[in-house]
Design a protein around this motif. Structure first.
Motif, mmCIF file in Angstrom:
data_model
loop_
_atom_site.group_PDB
_atom_site.id
_atom_site.type_symbol
_atom_site.label_atom_id
_atom_site.label_comp_id
_atom_site.label_asym_id
_atom_site.label_seq_id
_atom_site.Cartn_x
_atom_site.Cartn_y
_atom_site.Cartn_z
ATOM 1 N N PHE A 528 0.877 -1.204 0.000
ATOM 2 C CA PHE A 528 0.000 0.000 0.000
ATOM 3 C C PHE A 528 0.900 1.235 0.000
ATOM 4 O O PHE A 528 2.025 1.230 0.535
ATOM 5 N N VAL A 529 0.383 2.298 -0.578
ATOM 6 C CA VAL A 529 1.106 3.571 -0.654
ATOM 7 C C VAL A 529 0.087 4.697 -0.596
ATOM 8 O O VAL A 529 -0.937 4.649 -1.287
ATOM 9 N N ALA A 530 0.369 5.703 0.230
ATOM 10 C CA ALA A 530 -0.450 6.923 0.254
ATOM 11 C C ALA A 530 0.030 7.796 -0.888
ATOM 12 O O ALA A 530 0.971 8.595 -0.743
ATOM 13 N N THR A 531 -0.563 7.624 -2.039
ATOM 14 C CA THR A 531 -0.066 8.257 -3.249
ATOM 15 C C THR A 531 -0.113 9.775 -3.197
ATOM 16 O O THR A 531 0.681 10.440 -3.880
ATOM 17 N N ASP A 532 -0.990 10.355 -2.476
ATOM 18 C CA ASP A 532 -1.040 11.818 -2.360
ATOM 19 C C ASP A 532 -0.285 12.307 -1.129
ATOM 20 O O ASP A 532 -0.247 13.497 -0.830
ATOM 21 N N GLY A 533 0.277 11.396 -0.402
ATOM 22 C CA GLY A 533 1.057 11.764 0.777
ATOM 23 C C GLY A 533 0.207 11.969 2.025
ATOM 24 O O GLY A 533 0.756 12.194 3.108
ATOM 25 N N GLU A 534 -1.138 11.894 1.892
ATOM 26 C CA GLU A 534 -1.983 12.172 3.062
ATOM 27 C C GLU A 534 -3.156 11.199 3.187
ATOM 28 O O GLU A 534 -3.166 10.319 4.063
ATOM 29 N N ASN A 535 -4.157 11.351 2.320
ATOM 30 C CA ASN A 535 -5.431 10.667 2.533
ATOM 31 C C ASN A 535 -5.741 9.550 1.542
ATOM 32 O O ASN A 535 -6.551 8.681 1.831
ATOM 33 N N THR A 537 -4.982 6.340 -0.068
ATOM 34 C CA THR A 537 -4.157 5.145 0.058
ATOM 35 C C THR A 537 -4.570 4.145 -1.025
ATOM 36 O O THR A 537 -5.754 3.830 -1.163
ATOM 37 N N GLU A 538 -3.534 3.648 -1.763
ATOM 38 C CA GLU A 538 -3.793 2.670 -2.810
ATOM 39 C C GLU A 538 -3.041 1.378 -2.469
ATOM 40 O O GLU A 538 -1.970 1.400 -1.862
ATOM 41 N N PHE A 539 -3.612 0.217 -2.933
ATOM 42 C CA PHE A 539 -3.092 -1.090 -2.540
ATOM 43 C C PHE A 539 -2.622 -1.869 -3.785
ATOM 44 O O PHE A 539 -3.132 -1.678 -4.900
ATOM 45 N N ALA A 540 -1.647 -2.750 -3.536
ATOM 46 C CA ALA A 540 -1.098 -3.573 -4.620
ATOM 47 C C ALA A 540 -0.839 -4.977 -4.096
ATOM 48 O O ALA A 540 -0.613 -5.174 -2.898
ATOM 49 N N LYS A 541 -0.849 -5.962 -5.060
ATOM 50 C CA LYS A 541 -0.661 -7.362 -4.693
ATOM 51 C C LYS A 541 0.754 -7.863 -5.029
ATOM 52 O O LYS A 541 1.201 -8.852 -4.436
ATOM 53 N N THR A 542 1.406 -7.163 -5.979
ATOM 54 C CA THR A 542 2.750 -7.582 -6.385
ATOM 55 C C THR A 542 3.728 -6.442 -6.198
ATOM 56 O O THR A 542 3.343 -5.267 -6.051
ATOM 57 N N TYR A 543 5.000 -6.812 -6.250
ATOM 58 C CA TYR A 543 6.017 -5.781 -6.066
ATOM 59 C C TYR A 543 6.028 -4.823 -7.247
ATOM 60 O O TYR A 543 6.294 -3.635 -7.080
ATOM 61 N N ALA A 544 5.758 -5.311 -8.457
ATOM 62 C CA ALA A 544 5.732 -4.451 -9.647
ATOM 63 C C ALA A 544 4.639 -3.400 -9.522
ATOM 64 O O ALA A 544 4.841 -2.213 -9.832
ATOM 65 N N GLU A 545 3.490 -3.784 -9.013
ATOM 66 C CA GLU A 545 2.404 -2.814 -8.809
ATOM 67 C C GLU A 545 2.802 -1.802 -7.713
ATOM 68 O O GLU A 545 2.455 -0.626 -7.804
ATOM 69 N N PHE A 546 3.565 -2.285 -6.761
ATOM 70 C CA PHE A 546 3.997 -1.399 -5.690
ATOM 71 C C PHE A 546 4.933 -0.318 -6.237
ATOM 72 O O PHE A 546 4.863 0.845 -5.844
ATOM 73 N N GLU A 547 5.839 -0.676 -7.158
ATOM 74 C CA GLU A 547 6.758 0.287 -7.743
ATOM 75 C C GLU A 547 5.995 1.396 -8.466
ATOM 76 O O GLU A 547 6.395 2.573 -8.407
ATOM 77 N N LYS A 548 4.934 1.056 -9.159
ATOM 78 C CA LYS A 548 4.131 2.061 -9.849
ATOM 79 C C LYS A 548 3.494 3.031 -8.865
ATOM 80 O O LYS A 548 3.447 4.230 -9.104
ATOM 81 N N LEU A 549 3.003 2.480 -7.772
ATOM 82 C CA LEU A 549 2.383 3.342 -6.755
ATOM 83 C C LEU A 549 3.427 4.241 -6.096
ATOM 84 O O LEU A 549 3.146 5.406 -5.773
ATOM 85 N N LYS A 550 4.653 3.736 -5.983
ATOM 86 C CA LYS A 550 5.717 4.537 -5.383
ATOM 87 C C LYS A 550 6.084 5.707 -6.289
ATOM 88 O O LYS A 550 6.333 6.833 -5.820
ATOM 89 N N ASP A 551 6.133 5.455 -7.582
ATOM 90 C CA ASP A 551 6.411 6.524 -8.536
ATOM 91 C C ASP A 551 5.309 7.589 -8.480
ATOM 92 O O ASP A 551 5.599 8.799 -8.579
ATOM 93 N N LYS A 552 4.142 7.148 -8.360
ATOM 94 C CA LYS A 552 2.997 8.085 -8.264
ATOM 95 C C LYS A 552 3.126 8.968 -7.030
ATOM 96 O O LYS A 552 2.819 10.167 -7.064
ATOM 97 N N PHE A 553 3.597 8.392 -5.939
ATOM 98 C CA PHE A 553 3.778 9.159 -4.710
ATOM 99 C C PHE A 553 4.873 10.212 -4.908
ATOM 100 O O PHE A 553 4.743 11.356 -4.489
ATOM 101 N N ASN A 554 5.966 9.816 -5.546
ATOM 102 C CA ASN A 554 7.079 10.743 -5.760
ATOM 103 C C ASN A 554 6.644 11.919 -6.628
ATOM 104 O O ASN A 554 7.092 13.055 -6.420
ATOM 105 N N GLU A 555 5.819 11.667 -7.589
ATOM 106 C CA GLU A 555 5.335 12.743 -8.446
ATOM 107 C C GLU A 555 4.486 13.741 -7.656
ATOM 108 O O GLU A 555 4.616 14.947 -7.828
ATOM 109 N N SER A 556 3.632 13.236 -6.843
ATOM 110 C CA SER A 556 2.769 14.123 -6.061
ATOM 111 C C SER A 556 3.550 14.880 -5.000
ATOM 112 O O SER A 556 3.213 15.996 -4.636
ATOM 113 N N ALA A 557 4.676 14.308 -4.548
ATOM 114 C CA ALA A 557 5.472 14.961 -3.508
ATOM 115 C C ALA A 557 6.542 15.877 -4.104
ATOM 116 O O ALA A 557 7.205 16.624 -3.367
#
Length: 559
Positions: A528-535, A537-557
């Protein structure tokens, strides 16, 4: 003068003959110048007397039973005799003289002791009352058996007073007032005991009147009072103070679920409002239903309207509010502030007296727990007014947690979730509360924890990697943590370097987080990753999906 006898050939009538006093002169038919006795009515013979006194001549007078002359004769025997017994004969008879016909007065003789009739009253005279020559002569008197008792003169039930009819009690006279001119014996003639009875009667009447007045007055007063109360209760305004109260303050504790009546009763007992009804009226006509449970600092003798307004103002609330996910360290500071204590006082009490505050038996199972009360100060509003003890406030919070957790069979749930004990269930719930944002997040977050704890987890190798545990360790709330800082910290609460759950809860979980921990999803969530940094939260089942969510978080931050 002609001699009066019993008939031809009879002996002269001796004056001492017992019948002489019984029959009487005018009862003899041989008397000259008189009518037969009682208007010529036939006389009755009595055989017993004939046997006793010998033979009687048919032409002579017959002996009479004295009962013929007793008052057994009724008025019918005397019917039509008023003309025969005129006033002259009555007078002559009564005076014992002659009545002009040659008869003389009858003189009764003493009874002969040997005479059977001697013990009986004579027909006329002797012991019988003489009615002739009296106003009662005609009609003849009735026999005693039929004679009615002389009616008493009607008397008023109370003696007329000086004003002819006004009772002496109302006229100003006392019970001892008496008419000195009243003739003697008047009381006896009335059968009422004379003056003494009259005094007693007046006294009784006066007392009776006084009692009546008191009863009537008391009853009227009672009716007036209850009538006024009924009117006031039904139509009148409820008693109320005016203004914002005086300088005296008081702490009021309002329990959970209390309504307007309960709150009003507590305020009235504390002297804040004047009546419960006044407060209920103000409570229902405003936003009184928004008054929360807890303690309030209020003034005495306030109007009900001002009391409601002040209770709605957060500044007057003497409460400590524990929010879901709040750490104990911040709760301790709030208690110190509300009670006016030195900073750190409540925390010291918690560390020293935690065993006396009502914790369940399964608490503190791990020796590395930083705070034995963490996770057991259940979210809610608690009274915390000056004068209260920190231990009493903490004990109420722990009691609320124990009641909430006691609704579930946590030991059975722990086994079903592959956890060691109920304390780990509360620890999971505290992590869900810290990381999740919504109710849907809570269940997915719980599944992430359980999946990572599995021995089959080869992606994270049973490392939870939760920022919230590290922040708890540091007493921070920072989402920007460097890997170097995390990796060099080996504290049991650091889930980046330590496998499994932390030693204990990291905050106070709310009901929703606890429910999610007991009933997680089963969709295979592992990241899971709080993609907007606050409220968000998005969830993933694999590590590859997790990497995408992490990139999304970095963009918003902006990284």
């Amino acid at each position: 003068m002609t001699e009066y006898g019993r008939g031809p050939g009879s002996e002269p009538w001796h004056p001492e003959d017992p019948l002489y006093g019984d029959v009487g002169w005018e009862g003899q038919q041989g008397h000259t110048g008189h009518q037969p006795a009682y208007g010529g009515q036939p006389q009755h013979q009595y055989p017993q007397q004939q046997q006793e006194y010998g033979d009687w001549n048919d032409g002579g007078p017959q002996p009479y039973d004295q009962q013929q002359y007793q008052p057994s004769y009724d008025q019918q025997q005397y019917a039509g005799q008023g003309q025969q017994y005129g006033q002259p004969n009555q007078q002559a008879y009564n005076e014992g003289g002659w009545d002009g016909t040659g008869t003389h007065a009858h003189i009764p003789y003493a009874a002969d002791p040997g005479d059977p009739y001697g013990q009986q009253a004579a027909a006329y005279g002797a012991e019988q009352p003489d009615f002739y020559g009296t106003p009662d002569a005609y009609p003849p008197p009735e026999p005693p058996a039929r004679r009615r008792a002389e009616p008493e003169a009607e008397q008023p039930d109370w003696d007329p007073g000086p004003d002819q009819g006004e009772h002496a009690f109302f006229a100003g006279g006392g019970a001892d007032d008496e008419d000195d001119d009243e003739p003697e014996g008047r009381g006896d003639r009335r059968g009422r005991g004379g003056k003494g009875a009259k005094k007693e009667k007046k006294s009784r009447n006066g007392c009776a009147c006084l009692v009546v007045l008191l009863v009537f007055g008391g009853g009227l007063g009672g009716i007036t009072y209850f009538g006024y109360q009924f009117y006031q209760n039904r139509y009148g305004a409820a008693p109320d103070y005016a203004g914002a109260g005086n300088s005296q303050t008081v702490s009021i504790e309002i329990p959970k679920g209390a309504g307007g009546v309960e709150i009003g009763r507590r305020l009235k007992d504390a002297g804040v409002v004047k009546s419960v009804d006044a407060f209920v009226s103000a409570f229902t006509s405003s936003d009184g239903d928004k008054i929360q449970a807890g303690a309030y600092i209020l003034k005495k003798e306030m109007s009900a309207e001002n009391a409601v307004e002040m209770m709605l103002d957060p500044k007057s609330q003497a409460n400590v509010v524990v929010t879901p996910g709040q750490r104990n360290i911040s709760v301790y500071k709030a208690i110190d502030t509300k009670l006016g204590l030195t900073a750190g006082t409540t925390r010291g009490v918690a560390e020293k007296d935690f065993k006396t505050l009502g914790l369940p038996d399964w608490a503190n199972a791990d020796g590395d727990i930083k705070d034995p009360l963490e996770g057991f100060l259940f979210p809610g509003t608690y009274p915390a007014a000056k004068g209260m003890k920190p231990a009493s406030v903490l004990k109420e919070m722990v009691g609320a947690a124990d009641a909430a957790y006691g609704k579930f069979d946590l030991e059975a749930k722990a086994k079903a979730l592959n956890l060691e004990d109920p304390l780990q269930v509360i620890t999971v719930a505290s992590m869900v509360q810290a990381e999740g944002k919504t109710h849907d997040d809570f269940r997915k977050m719980a599944e992430v924890i359980y999946n990572r704890l599995k021995p089959t987890n080869t992606q994270t190798n049973q490392l939870l990697q939760f920022d919230s545990t590290f922040n708890y360790l540091k007493n921070e709330s920072n989402i920007h943590i460097s890997e170097s800082e995390i990796n060099k910290n080996q504290d049991p609460y650091n889930t980046y370097t330590q496998k499994g759950l932390p030693p204990g809860p990291i905050g106070s979980p709310g009901s929703e987080a606890l429910a999610a921990a007991l009933n997680p999803t089963s969709e295979g969530w592992l990241y899971f990753v709080a993609t907007d940094g606050e409220n968000n939260t998005e969830f993933a089942k694999t590590y590859a999906e997790f990497e995408k969510l992490k990139d999304k978080f970095n963009e918003s931050a902006g990284n």
